[in-house]
Design a protein around this motif. Structure first.
Motif, PDB file in Angstrom:
ATOM      1  N   ARG A 203       0.836  -1.206   0.000  1.00 19.21           N
ATOM      2  CA  ARG A 203       0.000   0.000   0.000  1.00 19.21           C
ATOM      3  C   ARG A 203       0.871   1.256   0.000  1.00 19.21           C
ATOM      4  N   ALA A 204       1.876   1.272   0.852  1.00 13.90           N
ATOM      5  CA  ALA A 204       2.751   2.447   0.938  1.00 13.90           C
ATOM      6  C   ALA A 204       3.493   2.690  -0.375  1.00 13.90           C
ATOM      7  N   LEU A 205       3.915   1.610  -1.032  1.00 13.29           N
ATOM      8  CA  LEU A 205       4.631   1.755  -2.298  1.00 13.29           C
ATOM      9  C   LEU A 205       3.717   2.303  -3.393  1.00 13.29           C
ATOM     10  N   ILE A 206       2.490   1.799  -3.461  1.00 13.66           N
ATOM     11  CA  ILE A 206       1.538   2.298  -4.469  1.00 13.66           C
ATOM     12  C   ILE A 206       1.193   3.751  -4.201  1.00 13.66           C
ATOM     13  N   GLN A 207       1.042   4.106  -2.944  1.00 10.48           N
ATOM     14  CA  GLN A 207       0.708   5.489  -2.597  1.00 10.48           C
ATOM     15  C   GLN A 207       1.844   6.461  -2.915  1.00 10.48           C
ATOM     16  N   THR A 208       3.066   5.963  -2.917  1.00 12.13           N
ATOM     17  CA  THR A 208       4.234   6.826  -3.111  1.00 12.13           C
ATOM     18  C   THR A 208       4.644   6.941  -4.575  1.00 12.13           C
ATOM     19  N   ALA A 220      16.595   1.365  -7.626  1.00 10.33           N
ATOM     20  CA  ALA A 220      17.937   1.241  -8.214  1.00 10.33           C
ATOM     21  C   ALA A 220      18.790   2.486  -8.000  1.00 10.33           C
ATOM     22  N   ALA A 221      18.195   3.565  -7.503  1.00 13.08           N
ATOM     23  CA  ALA A 221      18.931   4.813  -7.328  1.00 13.08           C
ATOM     24  C   ALA A 221      19.935   4.703  -6.180  1.00 13.08           C
ATOM     25  N   ALA A 222      21.022   5.469  -6.295  1.00 15.77           N
ATOM     26  CA  ALA A 222      22.019   5.468  -5.224  1.00 15.77           C
ATOM     27  C   ALA A 222      21.426   5.978  -3.924  1.00 15.77           C
ATOM     28  N   GLU A 223      20.529   6.955  -4.025  1.00 17.90           N
ATOM     29  CA  GLU A 223      19.879   7.529  -2.840  1.00 17.90           C
ATOM     30  C   GLU A 223      18.385   7.662  -3.137  1.00 17.90           C
ATOM     31  N   PRO A 224      17.537   6.775  -2.589  1.00 18.20           N
ATOM     32  CA  PRO A 224      16.105   6.863  -2.884  1.00 18.20           C
ATOM     33  C   PRO A 224      15.492   8.119  -2.288  1.00 18.20           C
ATOM     34  N   ARG A 225      14.360   8.502  -2.863  1.00 19.85           N
ATOM     35  CA  ARG A 225      13.641   9.668  -2.358  1.00 19.85           C
ATOM     36  C   ARG A 225      13.063   9.374  -0.967  1.00 19.85           C
ATOM     37  N   PRO A 226      12.696  10.391  -0.214  1.00 12.88           N
ATOM     38  CA  PRO A 226      12.039  10.147   1.079  1.00 12.88           C
ATOM     39  C   PRO A 226      10.769   9.327   0.878  1.00 12.88           C
ATOM     40  N   GLY A 227      10.584   8.325   1.680  1.00 10.08           N
ATOM     41  CA  GLY A 227       9.421   7.469   1.538  1.00 10.08           C
ATOM     42  C   GLY A 227       9.716   6.064   2.018  1.00 10.08           C
ATOM     43  N   PRO A 228       8.929   5.081   1.588  1.00  9.75           N
ATOM     44  CA  PRO A 228       9.042   3.723   2.139  1.00  9.75           C
ATOM     45  C   PRO A 228      10.328   2.997   1.784  1.00  9.75           C
ATOM     46  N   LEU A 229      11.092   3.464   0.780  1.00  7.72           N
ATOM     47  CA  LEU A 229      12.370   2.820   0.454  1.00  7.72           C
ATOM     48  C   LEU A 229      13.555   3.453   1.181  1.00  7.72           C
ATOM     49  N   LYS A 230      13.353   4.620   1.760  1.00  6.11           N
ATOM     50  CA  LYS A 230      14.431   5.319   2.443  1.00  6.11           C
ATOM     51  C   LYS A 230      14.892   4.518   3.655  1.00  6.11           C
ATOM     52  N   GLY A 231      16.174   4.243   3.719  1.00  2.73           N
ATOM     53  CA  GLY A 231      16.702   3.481   4.843  1.00  2.73           C
ATOM     54  C   GLY A 231      16.311   2.022   4.845  1.00  2.73           C
TER      55      GLY A 231
END
Length: 298
Positions: A203-208, A220-231
């Protein structure tokens, strides 16, 4: 405006079979519990929903080659049908042929694809209500034309899903439900989803993210955007490793609304239906169905 009920025959027949058991039979001993229960559900739906037309959609192939060629495990985990059930589908067709109601299927595809094709045909003034216990059909919900009536307890209790209802229940728009299901997985269809992604994360991924492609780009990015993939390096790694699976699922999970529809309906013939109903031991359900059809024929 045309108000149509689109019935997922397999979904409803399975529910009827397990609700009625195997003790209901024709005078000659043939099992008719699913047939009995299905006809009664149709009668109740007609009385409660008052459609202009009722359409019965069949699986032509419940494991389409077009889907198993993409992913061989699709529905491979499902047990065989109870022996008494498959013959009742043919009995159902023989009964419905005498009611004047429309029956449809799409060659080589599932009932959900036939229903999807009917929804694609609908005009802006039409009102379609799908009756099924298959959540795959949530992706077809489209205001104000298409609503899903999800079977909770037969048809005596239905969960009505418009776009707002889907968003409230699942937290994602109806037109992105397929992507949500791809990420989360669907064990009933043998689809595992992405490892470590449950309903909350999906759900969080679809919303983002606006698409699975955009999600994979950020994974695949070196630094993901703020959101559910961060950290979440492990989650990002799982998504990258699942890129091929996700590409396959984007071809498999969406309903094939372009499948060519075969449709047929005979003339209503109560004189012929009576003796057939007696032979099958379904006089009561047939009488209730005829009475319901009379209500919408006026």
């Amino acid at each position: 405006m045309t108000h149509r009920l689109l019935l997922d025959v397999s979904s409803m027949m399975y529910r009827a079979f397990f609700a009625m058991g195997e003790t209901v039979a024709a005078p000659d001993g043939r099992a008719t519990g699913a047939l009995h229960g299905y006809l009664d559900m149709v009668a109740r739906l007609i009385v409660s929903r008052r459609p202009d037309e009722v359409v019965h959609a069949y699986d032509h192939d419940w494991r389409p080659v077009a889907r198993t060629d993409i992913y061989a495990a699709y529905k491979a985990n499902r047990p065989a049908d109870p022996e008494a059930l498959p013959p009742q589908f043919e009995l159902l067709r023989s009964v419905l042929d005498l009611t004047g109601m429309t029956q449809v299927q799409t060659h080589g595809w599932e009932a959900e694809d036939a229903i999807g094709a009917l929804c694609a045909e609908a005009g802006p003034a039409d009102r379609l209500e799908i009756v099924s216990g298959d959540r795959d059909l949530i992706q077809l919900v489209r205001d104000p034309v298409v609503k899903l009536l999800f079977t909770l307890r037969g048809v005596s209790e239905l969960g009505a899903f418009d776009e707002a209802g889907v968003l409230e229940k699942y937290g994602v728009p109806a037109d992105r439900y397929a992507e949500f299901a791809i990420l989360r997985g669907d064990p009933s269809d043998g689809l595992p989803g992405v490892r470590g992604v449950g309903e909350k994360t999906a759900r969080a991924l679809i919303q983002t993210y606006g698409s699975i492609a955009e999600l994979l780009e950020d994974a695949a990015a070196a630094e993901p955007r703020p959101g559910p993939l961060k950290g979440k390096p492990a989650l990002r790694a799982q998504l990258r490793a699942s890129a091929g699976y996700l590409a396959d699922m984007q071809r498999l999970v969406p309903v094939n609304a372009e499948a060519p529809i075969d449709r047929w309906n005979g003339d209503r013939d109560d004189a012929a239906l009576g003796p057939l109903a007696d032979a099958l031991g379904i006089r009561g359900p047939a009488q209730r169905l005829r009475a319901a059809l009379d209500l919408i024929a006026r």
